[in-house]
Every structure is written in C-alpha cells, then in structure tokens.
Design an enzyme around this catalytic site. Sequence first.
Site, PDB file in Angstrom:
ATOM      1  N   ASN A  75      21.825  35.025  38.265  1.00  0.00           N
ATOM      2  CA  ASN A  75      23.170  34.547  38.612  1.00  0.00           C
ATOM      3  C   ASN A  75      23.202  34.384  40.127  1.00  0.00           C
ATOM      4  OD1 ASN A  75      25.861  34.090  39.075  1.00  0.00           O
ATOM      5  ND2 ASN A  75      26.610  35.905  38.018  1.00  0.00           N
ATOM      6  N   LYS A  78      22.187  37.886  41.790  1.00  0.00           N
ATOM      7  CA  LYS A  78      22.224  38.976  40.828  1.00  0.00           C
ATOM      8  C   LYS A  78      21.183  38.681  39.761  1.00  0.00           C
ATOM      9  CE  LYS A  78      25.470  41.476  37.815  1.00  0.00           C
ATOM     10  NZ  LYS A  78      26.863  41.484  37.282  1.00  0.00           N
ATOM     11  N   ARG A 138      22.911  31.452  34.909  1.00  0.00           N
ATOM     12  CA  ARG A 138      24.346  31.225  34.802  1.00  0.00           C
ATOM     13  C   ARG A 138      24.713  30.032  35.677  1.00  0.00           C
ATOM     14  NH1 ARG A 138      29.044  33.292  38.023  1.00  0.00           N
ATOM     15  NH2 ARG A 138      30.889  33.028  36.723  1.00  0.00           N
ATOM     16  N   HIS A 170      34.655  32.026  32.572  1.00  0.00           N
ATOM     17  CA  HIS A 170      34.337  33.316  31.949  1.00  0.00           C
ATOM     18  C   HIS A 170      33.897  33.123  30.497  1.00  0.00           C
ATOM     19  CE1 HIS A 170      37.264  35.434  34.954  1.00  0.00           C
ATOM     20  NE2 HIS A 170      36.034  35.366  35.450  1.00  0.00           N
ATOM     21  N   LEU A 202      39.671  40.951  32.574  1.00  0.00           N
ATOM     22  CA  LEU A 202      40.378  41.380  33.778  1.00  0.00           C
ATOM     23  C   LEU A 202      39.409  42.055  34.744  1.00  0.00           C
ATOM     24  CD1 LEU A 202      43.524  42.963  32.036  1.00  0.00           C
ATOM     25  CD2 LEU A 202      43.173  40.577  32.739  1.00  0.00           C
ATOM     26  N   ASN A 245      37.812  41.091  39.064  1.00  0.00           N
ATOM     27  CA  ASN A 245      38.356  40.511  40.291  1.00  0.00           C
ATOM     28  C   ASN A 245      38.882  39.112  39.984  1.00  0.00           C
ATOM     29  OD1 ASN A 245      38.880  40.745  43.150  1.00  0.00           O
ATOM     30  ND2 ASN A 245      37.294  39.193  43.443  1.00  0.00           N
ATOM     31  N   ARG A 271      42.929  35.548  44.017  1.00  0.00           N
ATOM     32  CA  ARG A 271      43.453  34.245  43.625  1.00  0.00           C
ATOM     33  C   ARG A 271      44.878  34.376  43.119  1.00  0.00           C
ATOM     34  NH1 ARG A 271      38.434  33.549  40.075  1.00  0.00           N
ATOM     35  NH2 ARG A 271      36.775  33.037  41.563  1.00  0.00           N
ATOM     36  N   ASP A 311      40.914  45.513  45.673  1.00  0.00           N
ATOM     37  CA  ASP A 311      40.260  46.526  44.852  1.00  0.00           C
ATOM     38  C   ASP A 311      41.328  47.238  44.027  1.00  0.00           C
ATOM     39  OD1 ASP A 311      39.092  48.933  43.862  1.00  0.00           O
ATOM     40  OD2 ASP A 311      37.551  48.818  45.402  1.00  0.00           O
TER      41      ASP A 311
END
Length: 397
Positions: A9, A16, A90, A179, A208, A210, A240, A281
């Site tokens: 990714n 990642k 991805r 997603h 749910l 970030n 966002r 966060d």
Amino acid sequence: MSDYVLVINAGSSSLKYSLVDGVSGEAVASGLVERIGESQGHQVHRGPDGESNGELSIAMHEDALRAAIDAFGTYGPSLDDVDIAAVGHRVVHGGSRFAAPVLVDDALVAEVTDLVPLAPLHNPANLEGIEVARRLFPDLPHVAVFDTAFHQTLPPHAYTYAVPSEWLEEYGIRRYGFHGTSHAFVSGQAARLLGHDPADVNLIVLHLGNGCSATAVRGGESVDTSMGLTPLEGLVMGTRSGDLDPAIQTHLVRELGWSVDKIDHALNHDSGLKGLTGDNDFRELSRRQAAGDERAQLAFEVYCYRIKKYVGAYYAVLGRVDAIVFTAGVGEHSAEVRAASLQGLDRLGIQVDPDRNTAPSSTARSVSTDDSSVAVLVIPTNEEWQIARETLAVIRP
C-alpha cells in the site's frame, strides 16, 4: 503451491507492506516506511525473528521497498526463502472501469494513470509503488486491487449526482465510494458471524477510522455508500469535513478570496475532528471529553449525530436490516461512539447491550441485546487479507 502474497500500500510519503497467507489470513510479517523524501525517514518492521523500529534516510519509494526487503532478511522471513505467489497492490481509485481486481501490465498502468485526475493525491503514489515493485520483483505476477471496486454495484440512482448530465458523461463525475476492501471483508465476516449466506443478509457497515465511511450492503453487494467522487463526502472524519453545503466553497472564494487549492486543503486536512478541536486523534478527543472540554464534547456529538443520520438513511434504503457493523480503529475500540450513534433507535429494533458493548475484546462479536431484532456487531477489518485473497483469485481463476 504457495499462498503467500506480498501486499503493498504505497502512499505519497509512506509504504505499508505485509506478507500475508491469502488462505488463512495470517500476516507472517508486516511493516511501514514513513516520511519518504524527507531528511529523516522512519521504518517499523515486525517479523518472526524480532522487530525493528528506527530512523533511516529514504529518498524515494524504491529505497523504501529495498529497506523493507532488507528488514525481511534481518527480522524474517527472508524473501529468498519464501515462495511468494504474487504481489497485491492497493489502488485507491478505479473509476467506473474496474469492478474487480486486475492483473498488472503496461496497459493497466496506463489506464490507472488516466484516472489520476479523479484521485490526484492517491493514484500517483499507488502507481509509484506498482512500478517500483515490478522492477524489484519482475518474475512475480502483480495484481491491482481497487478501493472503489466493491461499490461498482451501486445502481445509477445512487451514484448519479443531480448536476448537468455531461458532467457524468464527459468528466466521470459521480459517486464512486471508497474503503471498498474493508467493506467487502467486513460484510463477508458479518454474514458468517450471523450464520447466513452473504446473499441473504442486509447490512449497514460503518468503517470508522481517521477516514470514515458508511455503506448499505444488500445481499453482499454495495447499494449505497457515503463517500462520493472523492473520499471527502459523507461522515465526519479525522481531518475531513464530510457532508457540507457546496456553496460554502463559493462563499469562501467570493468573500475571502481563497484559492481552490486552499479550500481543498482546508476541507481535507484541517477540518473534521481536527477542525473542531485541533486534534484528529480520537483517543485525545476522548481524553479531553472526559475532562469536560466543551469543544471535544461538541465534536463527539457532531461525529455521532452524522453516523446516526446515515444509519437512518440506509435503513430506509435497505428496508430490512439484519445487522449494523462497526469496524476500523474507532469503530472497533470506542464503545462510546457505538452507544451514542445508535442511541434512541429502539423503535427500529436496534438495542445496544451496555455490558457487552464495553467489555474489552479484540475479536468479532455482537454487542446488541438478546431481544434486539437488528444485531449490532463489532468486526475487526483486515484489508491486507482481503487484498491477498483477491490477488490469489486473479492468478488462480
């Protein structure tokens, strides 16, 4: 025959990666290289022979992937000793062209390049990861798995915006959703947890993290989703804004003289929870909320209220709902969000059991009451496993 897939990714400044058994879902090693192109990068690698966590200089994505290969050699398993079946990538945006994963070749790269205007922040980085991995693993098949693919089952009345028709026909402006790998994985796991075939189950899946999105799933297929042309639309997120009056942007241009780029940056990077509180966060938001911080409390209420609105809307879309599913970082770990988002929906057959909801657990489970006609489930997502499974399905049709 090996079932191992190297899942990659690639982000604009990060890489990642995970080595996943596509059948069992076991991640035998995983890691993250961050701050690519900055003066000092950072790498974490977790393997069977230990863990590395340190600073290093990473100028470009190729350096990052080479650092990952070196970490496999040091902390295991050595990629020279692993029979990797394929590399799964991805890719964020597949537009309306890709409803399934696709074997990577030069033609695929060209098509994804054509889609860059739809995802200028994401697709170029995804393409960079593909090109680097193809150079370093030239003898392996590479597969692109699209974040938008699961939502290609949306009917036209769900993906069409009420704007001039040529916007869709000539420029591809429509709802795509994101997603998708998470929603696909979680909806399948939810059906199994309920003991039913996915074709017989209607779900509202709430991813749910970030980034946040809600999806209405009928019989295993996405029929509506909250993110749109871009990942900005829908729920309140970490940075966002989610849904807002589109005329706000025009107002900012006319009254404040803001540029399009400044507005775009503000809505994607300085809004959401960060815009309301200064923090994106959710753990810090919860700490501040518990301490009586009024801004944190308002942000929590706005966040959960938006979720509740989408639950109600998608309940109406589906007509019958078998389960509401929470997943991703906040969805899996915040009992407070789950309770507040579904509070007052008893008349819809949705009842959260306080004890089950707050009981610590990291496994898939039900947190609804025994007499709730709609199950409330918490299911950890596993996008890497989903990408690995879809990759194997392409190379072994």
